[in-house]
Design a protein around this motif. Structure first.
Motif, PDB file in Angstrom:
ATOM      1  N   UNK A 220     -51.863 -64.363 -10.694  1.00  0.00           N
ATOM      2  CA  UNK A 220     -52.404 -63.500 -11.734  1.00  0.00           C
ATOM      3  C   UNK A 220     -51.301 -63.196 -12.742  1.00  0.00           C
ATOM      4  N   UNK A 221     -51.597 -63.396 -14.015  1.00  0.00           N
ATOM      5  CA  UNK A 221     -50.674 -63.052 -15.095  1.00  0.00           C
ATOM      6  C   UNK A 221     -51.092 -61.706 -15.672  1.00  0.00           C
ATOM      7  N   UNK A 222     -50.134 -60.779 -15.790  1.00  0.00           N
ATOM      8  CA  UNK A 222     -50.401 -59.447 -16.326  1.00  0.00           C
ATOM      9  C   UNK A 222     -49.567 -59.246 -17.581  1.00  0.00           C
ATOM     10  N   UNK A 223     -50.242 -58.932 -18.695  1.00  0.00           N
ATOM     11  CA  UNK A 223     -49.523 -58.710 -19.953  1.00  0.00           C
ATOM     12  C   UNK A 223     -50.267 -57.693 -20.794  1.00  0.00           C
ATOM     13  N   UNK A 224     -49.529 -56.746 -21.348  1.00  0.00           N
ATOM     14  CA  UNK A 224     -50.090 -55.772 -22.284  1.00  0.00           C
ATOM     15  C   UNK A 224     -49.621 -56.018 -23.703  1.00  0.00           C
ATOM     16  N   UNK A 225     -49.065 -57.208 -23.971  1.00  0.00           N
ATOM     17  CA  UNK A 225     -48.618 -57.533 -25.314  1.00  0.00           C
ATOM     18  C   UNK A 225     -47.291 -56.889 -25.650  1.00  0.00           C
ATOM     19  N   UNK A 226     -46.778 -57.248 -26.821  1.00  0.00           N
ATOM     20  CA  UNK A 226     -45.460 -56.759 -27.228  1.00  0.00           C
ATOM     21  C   UNK A 226     -45.515 -55.401 -27.920  1.00  0.00           C
ATOM     22  N   UNK A 227     -46.707 -54.961 -28.342  1.00  0.00           N
ATOM     23  CA  UNK A 227     -46.805 -53.712 -29.102  1.00  0.00           C
ATOM     24  C   UNK A 227     -47.170 -52.509 -28.234  1.00  0.00           C
ATOM     25  N   UNK A 228     -47.304 -52.707 -26.936  1.00  0.00           N
ATOM     26  CA  UNK A 228     -47.741 -51.615 -26.060  1.00  0.00           C
ATOM     27  C   UNK A 228     -46.723 -51.290 -24.972  1.00  0.00           C
ATOM     28  N   UNK A 229     -45.474 -51.675 -25.211  1.00  0.00           N
ATOM     29  CA  UNK A 229     -44.447 -51.501 -24.184  1.00  0.00           C
ATOM     30  C   UNK A 229     -44.238 -50.042 -23.813  1.00  0.00           C
ATOM     31  N   UNK A 230     -44.572 -49.129 -24.734  1.00  0.00           N
ATOM     32  CA  UNK A 230     -44.280 -47.715 -24.510  1.00  0.00           C
ATOM     33  C   UNK A 230     -45.362 -46.990 -23.721  1.00  0.00           C
ATOM     34  N   UNK A 231     -46.494 -47.627 -23.481  1.00  0.00           N
ATOM     35  CA  UNK A 231     -47.605 -46.897 -22.858  1.00  0.00           C
ATOM     36  C   UNK A 231     -48.090 -47.535 -21.558  1.00  0.00           C
ATOM     37  N   UNK A 232     -47.436 -48.601 -21.128  1.00  0.00           N
ATOM     38  CA  UNK A 232     -48.001 -49.382 -20.033  1.00  0.00           C
ATOM     39  C   UNK A 232     -47.508 -49.079 -18.646  1.00  0.00           C
ATOM     40  N   UNK A 233     -46.581 -48.148 -18.472  1.00  0.00           N
ATOM     41  CA  UNK A 233     -45.952 -47.948 -17.179  1.00  0.00           C
ATOM     42  C   UNK A 233     -46.918 -47.667 -16.048  1.00  0.00           C
ATOM     43  N   UNK A 234     -47.799 -46.687 -16.229  1.00  0.00           N
ATOM     44  CA  UNK A 234     -48.738 -46.322 -15.167  1.00  0.00           C
ATOM     45  C   UNK A 234     -49.654 -47.488 -14.820  1.00  0.00           C
ATOM     46  N   UNK A 235     -50.184 -48.155 -15.851  1.00  0.00           N
ATOM     47  CA  UNK A 235     -51.118 -49.259 -15.619  1.00  0.00           C
ATOM     48  C   UNK A 235     -50.444 -50.396 -14.861  1.00  0.00           C
ATOM     49  N   UNK A 236     -49.235 -50.751 -15.267  1.00  0.00           N
ATOM     50  CA  UNK A 236     -48.531 -51.835 -14.582  1.00  0.00           C
ATOM     51  C   UNK A 236     -48.239 -51.474 -13.126  1.00  0.00           C
ATOM     52  N   UNK A 237     -47.922 -50.216 -12.879  1.00  0.00           N
ATOM     53  CA  UNK A 237     -47.668 -49.794 -11.501  1.00  0.00           C
ATOM     54  C   UNK A 237     -48.923 -49.932 -10.647  1.00  0.00           C
ATOM     55  N   UNK A 238     -50.099 -49.620 -11.216  1.00  0.00           N
ATOM     56  CA  UNK A 238     -51.349 -49.794 -10.479  1.00  0.00           C
ATOM     57  C   UNK A 238     -51.609 -51.279 -10.219  1.00  0.00           C
ATOM     58  N   UNK A 239     -51.248 -52.131 -11.167  1.00  0.00           N
ATOM     59  CA  UNK A 239     -51.390 -53.577 -10.950  1.00  0.00           C
ATOM     60  C   UNK A 239     -50.530 -54.037  -9.781  1.00  0.00           C
ATOM     61  N   UNK A 240     -49.301 -53.555  -9.743  1.00  0.00           N
ATOM     62  CA  UNK A 240     -48.406 -53.922  -8.649  1.00  0.00           C
ATOM     63  C   UNK A 240     -49.011 -53.496  -7.315  1.00  0.00           C
ATOM     64  N   UNK A 241     -49.532 -52.260  -7.257  1.00  0.00           N
ATOM     65  CA  UNK A 241     -50.104 -51.762  -6.005  1.00  0.00           C
ATOM     66  C   UNK A 241     -51.314 -52.589  -5.580  1.00  0.00           C
ATOM     67  N   UNK A 242     -52.150 -52.967  -6.541  1.00  0.00           N
ATOM     68  CA  UNK A 242     -53.340 -53.763  -6.224  1.00  0.00           C
ATOM     69  C   UNK A 242     -52.951 -55.125  -5.666  1.00  0.00           C
ATOM     70  N   UNK A 243     -51.921 -55.719  -6.237  1.00  0.00           N
ATOM     71  CA  UNK A 243     -51.493 -57.044  -5.774  1.00  0.00           C
ATOM     72  C   UNK A 243     -50.844 -56.950  -4.404  1.00  0.00           C
ATOM     73  N   UNK A 244     -50.043 -55.928  -4.167  1.00  0.00           N
ATOM     74  CA  UNK A 244     -49.373 -55.810  -2.871  1.00  0.00           C
ATOM     75  C   UNK A 244     -50.396 -55.664  -1.736  1.00  0.00           C
ATOM     76  N   UNK A 245     -51.535 -55.038  -2.023  1.00  0.00           N
ATOM     77  CA  UNK A 245     -52.574 -54.929  -1.002  1.00  0.00           C
ATOM     78  C   UNK A 245     -53.206 -56.288  -0.691  1.00  0.00           C
ATOM     79  N   UNK A 246     -52.977 -57.260  -1.576  1.00  0.00           N
ATOM     80  CA  UNK A 246     -53.570 -58.599  -1.408  1.00  0.00           C
ATOM     81  C   UNK A 246     -52.490 -59.668  -1.368  1.00  0.00           C
ATOM     82  N   UNK A 247     -51.291 -59.288  -0.959  1.00  0.00           N
ATOM     83  CA  UNK A 247     -50.143 -60.187  -1.034  1.00  0.00           C
ATOM     84  C   UNK A 247     -50.293 -61.420  -0.161  1.00  0.00           C
ATOM     85  N   UNK A 248     -51.195 -61.383   0.802  1.00  0.00           N
ATOM     86  CA  UNK A 248     -51.389 -62.562   1.633  1.00  0.00           C
ATOM     87  C   UNK A 248     -52.089 -63.693   0.872  1.00  0.00           C
ATOM     88  N   UNK A 249     -52.716 -63.334  -0.277  1.00  0.00           N
ATOM     89  CA  UNK A 249     -53.467 -64.351  -1.011  1.00  0.00           C
ATOM     90  C   UNK A 249     -53.247 -64.345  -2.517  1.00  0.00           C
TER      91      UNK A 249
END
Length: 388
Positions: A220-249
């Motif tokens: 899975x590729x996750x990107x919020x573009x180059x103009x949203x670097x200042x607002x993406x922290x929470x969302x990216x952290x949720x993405x990381x958590x979702x992937x870690x729950x499925x790390x076997x696949x």
């Protein structure tokens, strides 16, 4: 041989689609030049040999992260689009005088290109790097539509032809739409040519660890573009958590230009980098999570990759709606989505076939539309029409 002057804002997603068109025109023997506030960015994307005329113009102020809807639109126009046009206009005029183009190709958000061309009597084409306004997104909100028209009228009085009537966002000569009706829906605007995405080669990232990709897992590729670097922290952290729950696949590759996530050494499940080689990765990934930026959406669908879209502001809710209506992805709420909801959306686009089938259908339409070569042919025809 004709001359084409590309007028662009200092935004990666608006320059990239024009790069392929400019390269095609150059390959056909035409003269090509650029004018924009960030010459270094243009040369990085278009090549070090690109002829770039300088002009003023910066992104004014820092946009409050919680702005949405009409307030976000007003901020965009008052603090970016209109000041950018005023600042760029003298440089665009100087570039026209120095380069002597036969046609000006103005990005839809670089109003100075269209208005200066109109004032000088030059034919101009619109490079429409988003299709959000083709469907009249603000027609049902009269106060917003009237406010936009008033700002454009004031801008025309300052830098354009006071007697002109064309909307600088939509050339009466030619509008190059980097999409197709299969995604954006039909357009009733005149002179719109749906050419599909213009996908050109980009500088190679020689430092990317391609060996990190696990052939036994979905990616899975996750990107919020180059103009949203200042607002993406929470969302990216949720993405990381979702992937870690499925790390076997699942593995995730996350672009984090704002460096909002902590670095993880020897992480085999989540790879976080300030930037990623998006185009070659799209040939290898199985889904994309993004902010519904037009460029990222179209590049994903060019490769037939389904999406999870989390629009933040500007045109992104409209583009997200197009993705969902076309059946090529699922929409989640950027500010409120949790790891479980993101995980459910990922499971759906990865393991249920309907979204991938829809993405493949759009991929076929995109590639049949012709991209940069067809855009170049339309521009050649416009130049020839004006010299008759």
């Amino acid at each position: 041989m004709s001359g084409f002057l590309f007028v662009v804002p200092p935004l990666v997603g608006h320059i990239n689609p024009a790069v392929g068109v400019a390269a095609e025109l150059t390959a056909r023997g035409h003269r090509v030049a650029w004018v924009g506030p960030d010459a270094g960015l243009v040369r990085r994307l278009a090549g070090a040999e690109a002829e770039v005329f300088p002009c003023a113009g910066t992104i004014e102020g820092e946009r409050p992260a919680d702005l949405r809807g009409a307030e976000a639109l007003k901020f965009l126009w008052e603090w970016f689009l209109v000041p950018l046009a005023d600042a760029m206009a003298p440089g665009v005029r100087a570039a026209v005088d120095g380069f002597r183009p036969d046609v000006v190709v103005a990005d839809q958000q670089a109003f100075a290109g269209a208005l200066v061309a109109e004032r000088l009597g030059l034919p101009w084409a619109t490079s429409a790097t988003t299709s959000a306004e083709f469907g009249g997104a603000y027609d049902g909100i009269p106060k917003v539509a009237d406010w936009l028209r008033a700002r454009l009228a004031e801008l025309r009085e300052r830098i354009g032809d006071p007697d002109g009537t064309a909307d600088p966002r939509f050339s009466p000569h030619l509008v190059l739409a980097f999409t197709t009706p299969e995604l954006a829906g039909p357009s009733d605007r005149s002179r719109v040519r749906h050419i599909g995405p213009s996908v050109a080669e980009r500088p190679v990232d020689h430092g990317f660890p391609w060996e990190w990709l696990d052939p036994g897992r979905r990616k899975v590729l996750v990107s919020l573009g180059t103009a949203n670097a200042d607002v993406g922290g929470r969302f990216l952290a949720e993405c990381v958590a979702a992937v870690r729950e499925r790390a076997d696949r699942i593995q995730a590759l996350i672009a984090d230009p704002g460096r909002t996530l902590p670095p993880a050494a020897d992480d085999k499940d989540v790879l976080v980098r300030p930037s990623l080689p998006q185009l070659p990765l799209l040939e290898r990934v199985d889904a994309v999570v993004c902010h519904a930026g037009h460029n990222t959406v179209c590049e994903a669908l060019w490769h037939g990759v389904p999406l999870v879209v989390a629009p933040i502001r500007d045109d992104q809710p409209v583009i997200a709606g197009q993705v969902v209506a076309a059946g090529a992805g699922i929409r989640v709420r950027f500010g409120r989505v949790t790891a479980p909801k993101l995980g459910d959306a990922l499971d759906t686009v990865l393991y249920e076939g309907a979204h991938r089938t829809a993405a493949a259908r759009i991929r076929t339409a995109f590639r049949a539309a012709g991209g940069a070569p067809v855009a170049a042919t339309h521009l050649e025809a416009l130049a020839a029409e004006e010299t008759r």
